[in-house]
Design a protein around this motif. Structure first.
Motif, PDB file in Angstrom:
ATOM      1  N   LEU A   1       0.731  -1.083  -0.092  1.00 42.89           N
ATOM      2  CA  LEU A   1       0.065  -0.116   0.024  1.00 42.89           C
ATOM      3  C   LEU A   1       1.014   1.167   0.031  1.00 42.89           C
ATOM      4  CD1 LEU A   1      -2.572  -1.309   2.677  1.00 42.89           C
ATOM      5  CD2 LEU A   1      -2.947  -1.089   0.201  1.00 42.89           C
TER       6      LEU A   1
ATOM      7  N   SER B   1      -2.879   4.619  -3.250  1.00 39.29           N
ATOM      8  CA  SER B   1      -3.607   3.374  -2.904  1.00 39.29           C
ATOM      9  C   SER B   1      -4.624   3.535  -1.698  1.00 39.29           C
ATOM     10  CB  SER B   1      -2.898   2.216  -2.756  1.00 39.29           C
ATOM     11  OG  SER B   1      -1.978   2.074  -1.808  1.00 39.29           O
TER      12      SER B   1
ATOM     13  N   TYR C   1      -3.608  -5.736  -4.051  1.00 40.72           N
ATOM     14  CA  TYR C   1      -4.462  -4.632  -3.922  1.00 40.72           C
ATOM     15  C   TYR C   1      -5.460  -4.673  -4.505  1.00 40.72           C
ATOM     16  CZ  TYR C   1      -5.914   0.223  -4.171  1.00 40.72           C
ATOM     17  OH  TYR C   1      -6.403   1.316  -3.909  1.00 40.72           O
TER      18      TYR C   1
END
Length: 401
Positions: free
Chosen positions: A28, A32, A84
């Motif tokens: 991350l 994001s 993700y």
């Protein structure tokens, strides 16, 4: 309905306290994380507008079960995420279910509790507020005791529990889907959902309610995103004290959620509540702008009183409609438009802070939204109903005002 309300905010705050733990398995970065933070209001807005269209083909109960199933799958998917994109997609699925549930609860209150609209709205709004505070409190301890995947996915259990009574209702209620045109007990013809949704877009009442709800959401999302940093910079408090003050800001809304819908039903005019909300915003923001280091907790309380317009907006969905279809259309329109407006709050405040290096312009911007809230709120306070705009000759007063 209260079990559904439990699930309408929990997933929003379940990720942010444990981003560090998640990033060990799912990389991350600031961008994001920012996208994940934007997903809730964006999904609430999109599915606020889409839900009335879905309801053209499904009963309220069936659509709610689909929404709860989406929350279950989304929460489990987040816990199983190995990338993700899976985390983001699962989060979007969860928030889509929550956005649909947001729209459906007011018309379900109208259907099952037409004589207790204020009471039931106050109960479910309070449950939503209480359970929005729970995930930040237990996310880190649970993640430390087990792992982040358990901490994120455990909320699916609450959605599964909420499904059970609604399945029972659906099985017992085997009535056919209502006809396209039905006369309600108030003598108003209930028109096809598509027509009512289209007319909601051309209703001044719907726009005023959407704007009042949206500016309230804008202020709330902005405060949740930036209030701790603002207090550390301007009020001379520590990070821990800033976190406590943010909790104070959030906790003020809990008794308001319980009291405001009941008052809205009983008062002859809700304009007093609109004025109270607008003046609270004004006093709170002015205090944070002019004397942020003096009696800081007082300004936080006033700023926290302003969002009383949120539960007021929820109960007005039913107090300003005569029919179930009208309630669905107004709920979807208000929340679709409102959450779109609300989503830009943290972004604009952040941009203004970034450009100036201080919080003055950001607070001036929030203060500039107060007259908009007041004007929209006073329009909504007029005792008229959504359907009266296209049913000429019908009475233009609400039995609840």
């Amino acid at each position: 309905m209260l079990l559904v309300a439990v699930n309408l905010r929990t997933a929003v705050a379940a990720l942010s306290p444990i981003f560090a733990a998640i990033s060990v398995d799912v990389p991350l970065n600031s961008l994001s994380i920012g996208v994940l933070g934007t997903l809730p209001p964006l999904c609430f807005a999109v599915f606020g507008l889409l839900t009335p269209l879905f309801q053209r083909h499904l009963r309220l109960e069936s659509l709610l079960l689909i929404a709860l199933a989406a929350m279950v799958l989304g929460d489990v998917g987040r816990g199983l995420s190995g990338s993700y994109w899976m985390l983001a997609a699962s989060s979007a699925l969860t928030f889509a279910g929550m956005g649909t549930g947001n729209v459906l609860l007011p018309p379900l209150v109208k259907k099952y509790f037409p004589d207790r609209i204020g009471l039931v709205t106050s109960l479910y709004a309070t449950v939503m507020a209480l359970f929005s505070l729970l995930p930040p409190l237990i996310a880190v301890p649970l993640s430390d005791a087990t792992n982040w995947r358990v901490s994120v996915s455990m909320w699916a259990v609450f959605s599964i529990i909420a499904v059970l009574p609604w399945i029972g209702l659906l099985v017992r209620d085997r009535r056919a889907t209502p006809q396209a045109s039905v006369t309600t007990v108030e003598g108003v013809i209930e028109e096809p959902d598509a027509l009512i949704m289209g007319r909601a877009w051309h209703s001044g009442l719907a726009w005023a309610l959407g704007i009042m709800f949206g500016i309230t959401s804008l202020n709330v999302y902005a405060m949740f995103a930036w209030l701790p940093e603002l207090l550390v910079d301007n009020s001379g408090v520590t990070e821990a004290q800033a976190g406590t003050l943010l909790a104070l800001y959030a906790s003020v809304g809990i008794p308001l959620s319980l009291v405001v819908p009941v008052l809205a039903v009983r008062l002859r005019s809700i304009s007093v509540l609109v004025w109270l909300g607008a003046l609270s915003y004004l006093i709170g923001d002015l205090g944070l702008l002019l004397v942020p280091a003096t009696a800081t907790w007082v300004w936080i309380i006033f700023a926290g009183l302003g969002p009383l317009l949120f539960p007021l907006s929820l109960v007005l969905i039913n107090l300003r409609t005569r029919t179930q279809a009208g309630s669905v259309a107004l709920s979807g329109f208000m929340q679709g438009v409102g959450y779109l407006i609300g989503a830009i709050g943290p972004l604009l405040v952040g941009v203004l802070h970034q450009l100036t290096g201080e919080w003055t312009l950001a607070l001036v911007f929030l203060l500039a939204t107060v007259p908009i809230i007041l004007i929209a709120g006073l329009i909504v306070a007029r005792p008229r109903m959504l359907e009266d705009g296209w049913h000429r000759g019908r009475p233009r007063t609400s039995p609840y005002t």
